[in-house]
Design a protein around this motif. Structure first.
Motif, PDB file in Angstrom:
ATOM      1  N   UNK A   7     -45.455  52.335  -3.235  1.00 47.70           N
ATOM      2  CA  UNK A   7     -44.541  51.603  -2.743  1.00 47.70           C
ATOM      3  C   UNK A   7     -44.261  50.104  -3.510  1.00 47.70           C
ATOM      4  N   UNK A   8     -45.201  49.621  -3.803  1.00 48.28           N
ATOM      5  CA  UNK A   8     -45.216  48.295  -5.010  1.00 48.28           C
ATOM      6  C   UNK A   8     -44.557  48.800  -6.038  1.00 48.28           C
ATOM      7  N   UNK A   9     -44.934  49.602  -6.804  1.00 47.30           N
ATOM      8  CA  UNK A   9     -44.277  50.525  -8.182  1.00 47.30           C
ATOM      9  C   UNK A   9     -42.846  50.730  -7.673  1.00 47.30           C
ATOM     10  N   UNK A  10     -42.443  51.423  -6.673  1.00 49.61           N
ATOM     11  CA  UNK A  10     -41.119  51.570  -6.509  1.00 49.61           C
ATOM     12  C   UNK A  10     -40.292  50.350  -6.282  1.00 49.61           C
ATOM     13  N   UNK A  11     -40.660  49.525  -5.527  1.00 43.05           N
ATOM     14  CA  UNK A  11     -40.030  48.178  -5.392  1.00 43.05           C
ATOM     15  C   UNK A  11     -39.880  47.389  -6.639  1.00 43.05           C
ATOM     16  N   UNK A  12     -40.940  47.443  -7.474  1.00 44.90           N
ATOM     17  CA  UNK A  12     -40.627  46.626  -8.793  1.00 44.90           C
ATOM     18  C   UNK A  12     -39.583  47.252  -9.517  1.00 44.90           C
ATOM     19  N   UNK A  20     -30.407  44.379 -13.373  1.00 45.68           N
ATOM     20  CA  UNK A  20     -29.717  44.845 -14.704  1.00 45.68           C
ATOM     21  C   UNK A  20     -30.857  44.551 -15.823  1.00 45.68           C
ATOM     22  N   UNK A  21     -31.984  44.625 -15.287  1.00 43.36           N
ATOM     23  CA  UNK A  21     -33.145  44.775 -16.380  1.00 43.36           C
ATOM     24  C   UNK A  21     -33.654  46.141 -16.832  1.00 43.36           C
ATOM     25  N   UNK A  22     -34.202  46.186 -17.991  1.00 48.36           N
ATOM     26  CA  UNK A  22     -34.780  47.406 -18.468  1.00 48.36           C
ATOM     27  C   UNK A  22     -35.767  48.397 -17.692  1.00 48.36           C
ATOM     28  N   UNK A  23     -35.385  49.460 -17.544  1.00 44.12           N
ATOM     29  CA  UNK A  23     -36.101  50.468 -16.842  1.00 44.12           C
ATOM     30  C   UNK A  23     -36.356  51.801 -17.691  1.00 44.12           C
ATOM     31  N   UNK A  24     -37.385  52.380 -17.907  1.00 46.09           N
ATOM     32  CA  UNK A  24     -37.753  53.423 -18.611  1.00 46.09           C
ATOM     33  C   UNK A  24     -37.364  54.609 -18.247  1.00 46.09           C
ATOM     34  N   UNK A  25     -37.214  55.734 -19.052  1.00 48.41           N
ATOM     35  CA  UNK A  25     -36.948  56.971 -18.621  1.00 48.41           C
ATOM     36  C   UNK A  25     -38.045  57.746 -17.663  1.00 48.41           C
ATOM     37  N   UNK A  26     -39.080  57.478 -18.043  1.00 51.17           N
ATOM     38  CA  UNK A  26     -40.287  57.692 -16.940  1.00 51.17           C
ATOM     39  C   UNK A  26     -40.221  57.124 -15.581  1.00 51.17           C
ATOM     40  N   UNK A  27     -39.913  55.898 -15.394  1.00 49.92           N
ATOM     41  CA  UNK A  27     -39.589  55.287 -14.104  1.00 49.92           C
ATOM     42  C   UNK A  27     -38.543  55.736 -13.634  1.00 49.92           C
ATOM     43  N   UNK A  28     -37.498  56.363 -14.316  1.00 53.26           N
ATOM     44  CA  UNK A  28     -36.312  56.973 -13.512  1.00 53.26           C
ATOM     45  C   UNK A  28     -36.638  58.089 -13.257  1.00 53.26           C
ATOM     46  N   UNK A  29     -37.458  58.982 -13.870  1.00 57.23           N
ATOM     47  CA  UNK A  29     -37.863  60.475 -13.518  1.00 57.23           C
ATOM     48  C   UNK A  29     -38.762  60.476 -12.190  1.00 57.23           C
ATOM     49  N   UNK A  30     -39.736  59.188 -12.245  1.00 57.34           N
ATOM     50  CA  UNK A  30     -40.621  58.733 -10.943  1.00 57.34           C
ATOM     51  C   UNK A  30     -39.659  58.690  -9.911  1.00 57.34           C
ATOM     52  N   UNK A  44     -33.664  53.863  -0.284  1.00 58.51           N
ATOM     53  CA  UNK A  44     -34.143  52.566  -1.031  1.00 58.51           C
ATOM     54  C   UNK A  44     -33.369  52.617  -2.354  1.00 58.51           C
ATOM     55  N   UNK A  45     -33.373  53.768  -3.106  1.00 55.27           N
ATOM     56  CA  UNK A  45     -32.537  54.017  -4.369  1.00 55.27           C
ATOM     57  C   UNK A  45     -31.376  53.820  -4.210  1.00 55.27           C
ATOM     58  N   UNK A  46     -30.731  54.487  -3.361  1.00 54.04           N
ATOM     59  CA  UNK A  46     -29.267  54.428  -2.836  1.00 54.04           C
ATOM     60  C   UNK A  46     -28.819  52.995  -2.721  1.00 54.04           C
ATOM     61  N   UNK A  47     -29.583  52.313  -2.027  1.00 51.42           N
ATOM     62  CA  UNK A  47     -29.451  50.849  -1.650  1.00 51.42           C
ATOM     63  C   UNK A  47     -29.244  49.944  -2.847  1.00 51.42           C
ATOM     64  N   UNK A  48     -30.163  50.251  -3.738  1.00 52.67           N
ATOM     65  CA  UNK A  48     -30.416  49.405  -5.051  1.00 52.67           C
ATOM     66  C   UNK A  48     -29.119  49.705  -5.904  1.00 52.67           C
TER      67      UNK A  48
END
Length: 59
Positions: A7-12, A20-30, A44-48
């Protein structure tokens, strides 16, 4: 049920997306994998991402 660490990883990741900060492809796949399994994470994803991202996906 999602563990506290997950949950903490997802929220981060979602906070970085919202700011609008950098997010890796691995994180997007996760996020994608978890959102396909969990309706809570999907919301959560839809809201963000906002309504613009949803309309792009459905066009």
């Amino acid at each position: 049920m999602i563990s506290t660490n997950t949950r903490i990883r997802i929220q981060s990741i979602l906070n970085r997306i919202e700011n609008n900060q950098s997010v890796t492809l691995e994180e997007r796949i996760f996020l994608n994998k978890l959102s396909s399994i969990s309706t809570v994470v999907s919301k959560w994803v839809a809201s963000s991402l906002g309504p613009e991202a949803s309309s792009i996906d459905h066009d």
